[in-house]
Write an enzyme that holds these catalytic residues in place. Structure first.
Site, PDB file in Angstrom:
ATOM      1  N   GLY A  81      -3.715   2.353   1.814  1.00 19.79           N
ATOM      2  CA  GLY A  81      -2.243   2.576   1.575  1.00 19.79           C
ATOM      3  C   GLY A  81      -1.616   1.053   1.644  1.00 19.79           C
ATOM      4  O   GLY A  81      -1.929   0.081   1.897  1.00 19.79           O
ATOM      5  N   ASP A 117     -11.198   8.024  -2.095  1.00 20.15           N
ATOM      6  CA  ASP A 117     -10.149   7.469  -2.706  1.00 20.15           C
ATOM      7  C   ASP A 117      -9.720   6.160  -2.157  1.00 20.15           C
ATOM      8  O   ASP A 117      -9.235   6.091  -0.958  1.00 20.15           O
ATOM      9  CB  ASP A 117      -9.021   8.553  -2.804  1.00 20.15           C
ATOM     10  CG  ASP A 117      -7.856   8.160  -3.521  1.00 20.15           C
ATOM     11  OD1 ASP A 117      -7.672   7.948  -4.618  1.00 20.15           O
ATOM     12  OD2 ASP A 117      -6.539   7.885  -2.871  1.00 20.15           O
ATOM     13  N   ASP A 119      -7.348   3.298  -1.745  1.00 24.24           N
ATOM     14  CA  ASP A 119      -5.835   2.881  -2.095  1.00 24.24           C
ATOM     15  C   ASP A 119      -5.605   1.560  -1.642  1.00 24.24           C
ATOM     16  O   ASP A 119      -4.980   1.105  -0.588  1.00 24.24           O
ATOM     17  CB  ASP A 119      -4.870   3.872  -1.273  1.00 24.24           C
ATOM     18  CG  ASP A 119      -3.502   3.675  -1.841  1.00 24.24           C
ATOM     19  OD1 ASP A 119      -3.132   2.906  -2.636  1.00 24.24           O
ATOM     20  OD2 ASP A 119      -2.509   4.630  -1.072  1.00 24.24           O
ATOM     21  N   GLU A 121      -3.458  -1.568  -2.284  1.00 23.56           N
ATOM     22  CA  GLU A 121      -2.089  -1.870  -2.839  1.00 23.56           C
ATOM     23  C   GLU A 121      -1.914  -3.363  -2.435  1.00 23.56           C
ATOM     24  O   GLU A 121      -1.151  -3.576  -1.781  1.00 23.56           O
ATOM     25  CB  GLU A 121      -0.958  -0.893  -2.432  1.00 23.56           C
ATOM     26  CG  GLU A 121      -1.436   0.536  -2.713  1.00 23.56           C
ATOM     27  CD  GLU A 121      -0.448   1.388  -2.108  1.00 23.56           C
ATOM     28  OE1 GLU A 121       0.650   0.881  -2.050  1.00 23.56           O
ATOM     29  OE2 GLU A 121      -0.576   2.545  -1.796  1.00 23.56           O
ATOM     30  N   TYR A 196       5.641   6.779  -9.160  1.00 25.03           N
ATOM     31  CA  TYR A 196       6.865   6.976  -8.561  1.00 25.03           C
ATOM     32  C   TYR A 196       7.190   5.422  -7.787  1.00 25.03           C
ATOM     33  O   TYR A 196       6.254   4.658  -7.921  1.00 25.03           O
ATOM     34  CB  TYR A 196       6.697   8.009  -7.404  1.00 25.03           C
ATOM     35  CG  TYR A 196       5.350   8.044  -6.825  1.00 25.03           C
ATOM     36  CD1 TYR A 196       4.999   7.223  -5.789  1.00 25.03           C
ATOM     37  CD2 TYR A 196       4.392   9.203  -7.315  1.00 25.03           C
ATOM     38  CE1 TYR A 196       3.804   7.342  -5.084  1.00 25.03           C
ATOM     39  CE2 TYR A 196       3.249   9.170  -6.476  1.00 25.03           C
ATOM     40  CZ  TYR A 196       2.988   8.303  -5.423  1.00 25.03           C
ATOM     41  OH  TYR A 196       1.796   8.394  -4.862  1.00 25.03           O
ATOM     42  N   TRP A 333       2.331  12.798  -3.603  1.00 27.65           N
ATOM     43  CA  TRP A 333       2.515  12.496  -2.084  1.00 27.65           C
ATOM     44  C   TRP A 333       3.982  12.899  -1.658  1.00 27.65           C
ATOM     45  O   TRP A 333       4.913  12.960  -2.212  1.00 27.65           O
ATOM     46  CB  TRP A 333       2.569  10.783  -2.099  1.00 27.65           C
ATOM     47  CG  TRP A 333       2.849  10.262  -0.825  1.00 27.65           C
ATOM     48  CD1 TRP A 333       3.829   9.909  -0.316  1.00 27.65           C
ATOM     49  CD2 TRP A 333       1.641   9.884  -0.063  1.00 27.65           C
ATOM     50  NE1 TRP A 333       3.792   9.620   1.068  1.00 27.65           N
ATOM     51  CE2 TRP A 333       2.495   9.303   1.325  1.00 27.65           C
ATOM     52  CE3 TRP A 333       0.317   9.919   0.105  1.00 27.65           C
ATOM     53  CZ2 TRP A 333       1.687   9.119   2.545  1.00 27.65           C
ATOM     54  CZ3 TRP A 333      -0.361   9.219   1.230  1.00 27.65           C
ATOM     55  CH2 TRP A 333       0.279   8.990   2.364  1.00 27.65           C
TER      56      TRP A 333
END
Length: 352
Positions: A81, A117, A119, A121, A196, A333
């Site tokens: 995240g 998954d 994530d 970032e 997004y 999301w």
């Protein structure tokens, strides 16, 4: 194969697991676990009286009950995240990669998930305030390869369906610059494209944050279509791409009468869940809904505050786009921002 309809679930938000319409989902990503010293561990419960272990066990048991209503539902643990650190160190050497892969597999097996998954970032990029190295570009591929090998071996050993390996990926050139995307895609079942936050919490002028196509006020800007074309041009197959939809809006205050494209007040950025937009903002009578026919998204304006968001009309157009271009499906999301399921209903219908 049925189109993917994937929901992220922010488990730190209040939610009623029994109300999640899993019959309309193919995949549900439990967000988030985190990486600490190379190991995948549960997130904090937010309640000092509840251990991480007990919290994660309770939630994963709740989510497994959802499979009784939809046995085909795939449950994934999403690791990372925004601002979640630990990836660069975990990917650094063959030893740390193997450790991370073993830990991820143990987490999946312990809580009975169907896959993971990632994530991160972002690899090679420190914009989220995390550690980044030039070596991340190659190491990310190697990390996924190590993870894929262990997931495949474990599934084969117990003769179960393969564990899934997916990633959440940035939707611009900045992301592709930091990864070996074709090699990355070869290790993944599919890629959740975060189409997004194009105009985000740093924006200083009013723009769309999840537009399907480029808008006339920003002809060189980001869009979902532009992101898809970037990935295709870099060797990723269309049927590996899952197009992202936000169930929240982004706002900017101090926008002049021109509205879309106008400058606003720096650091006045905000967010609204779709539920708040529908239940509070629109009924207030303050805001006028506008539609950008070029970008194919709506926006709200009250003369001062500009709000970019998605509604059933724009979501349906994204579903049509995914079908027309042979994409794997849509993801969003996240679930708790629209418990009315108005957006999910539009999404699931659009990809049928």
């Amino acid at each position: 194969m049925a189109s993917i309809v994937l929901a992220y679930l922010a488990t730190w938000q209040p939610f009623d697991v029994d109300r999640i319409p899993v019959e309309k989902l193919t995949h549900l990503c439990y967000a988030f676990a985190k990486v600490v010293d190379g190991d995948v561990i549960p997130q904090d419960s937010g309640d000092p009286r509840v251990s991480k272990e007990a919290y994660c066990q309770h939630l994963s048991e709740q989510l497994r009950h959802l499979k009784q209503r939809n046995p085909d539902l795939k449950l994934l643990i999403s690791v990372g995240g925004w601002s979640a650190d630990g990836f660069s160190d975990a990917a650094l050497t063959s030893e740390t990669r193997d450790k991370f892969a073993r830990s991820t597999l143990e987490f999946i097996q312990k809580y009975q998930f169907d896959g993971v998954d990632l994530d991160w970032e972002y690899p090679s990029n420190d914009m989220a305030g995390i550690k980044a190295r030039v070596e991340d570009k190659e190491n990310f591929t190697l990390l996924l390869t190590a993870l894929r090998q262990q997931l495949t071996a474990a599934a084969t050993a117990v003769k179960r369906t393969p564990y899934l390996l997916t990633i959440a990926a940035g939707a611009g050139q900045y992301y592709l610059d930091g990864v070996e995307i074709k090699a990355v895609a070869e290790q993944c079942d599919f890629i959740n494209l975060m189409t997004y936050d194009f105009y985000n919490g740093w924006a200083t002028c009013a723009g769309h944050h999840a537009n399907l196509y480029r808008a006339s006020h920003d002809p060189e800007g980001d869009s979902a279509d532009h992101a898809v074309q970037l990935y295709l041009a870099n060797g990723v197959r269309a049927d590996q791409l899952v197009l992202g939809c936000p169930f929240y809006g982004r706002s900017l205050r101090g926008v002049g009468a021109a509205g879309l494209g106008a400058a606003g007040t720096a650091k006045s950025n905000g967010t609204y869940s779709y539920q708040t937009i529908v239940d509070e903002l629109l009924p207030s009578g303050r805001y006028t809904r506008h539609w950008d026919a070029e970008a194919q998204v709506p926006w709200l304006f009250d003369g001062d505050e500009f709000i970019s968001y998605e509604d059933p009309e724009s979501i349906a157009l994204k579903g049509q786009y995914a079908k027309q271009h042979g994409l794997a499906g849509l993801m969003f999301w996240e679930y708790t921002e629209d418990p009315s399921n108005a957006l999910l209903d539009a999404l699931s219908l659009s990809v049928q």
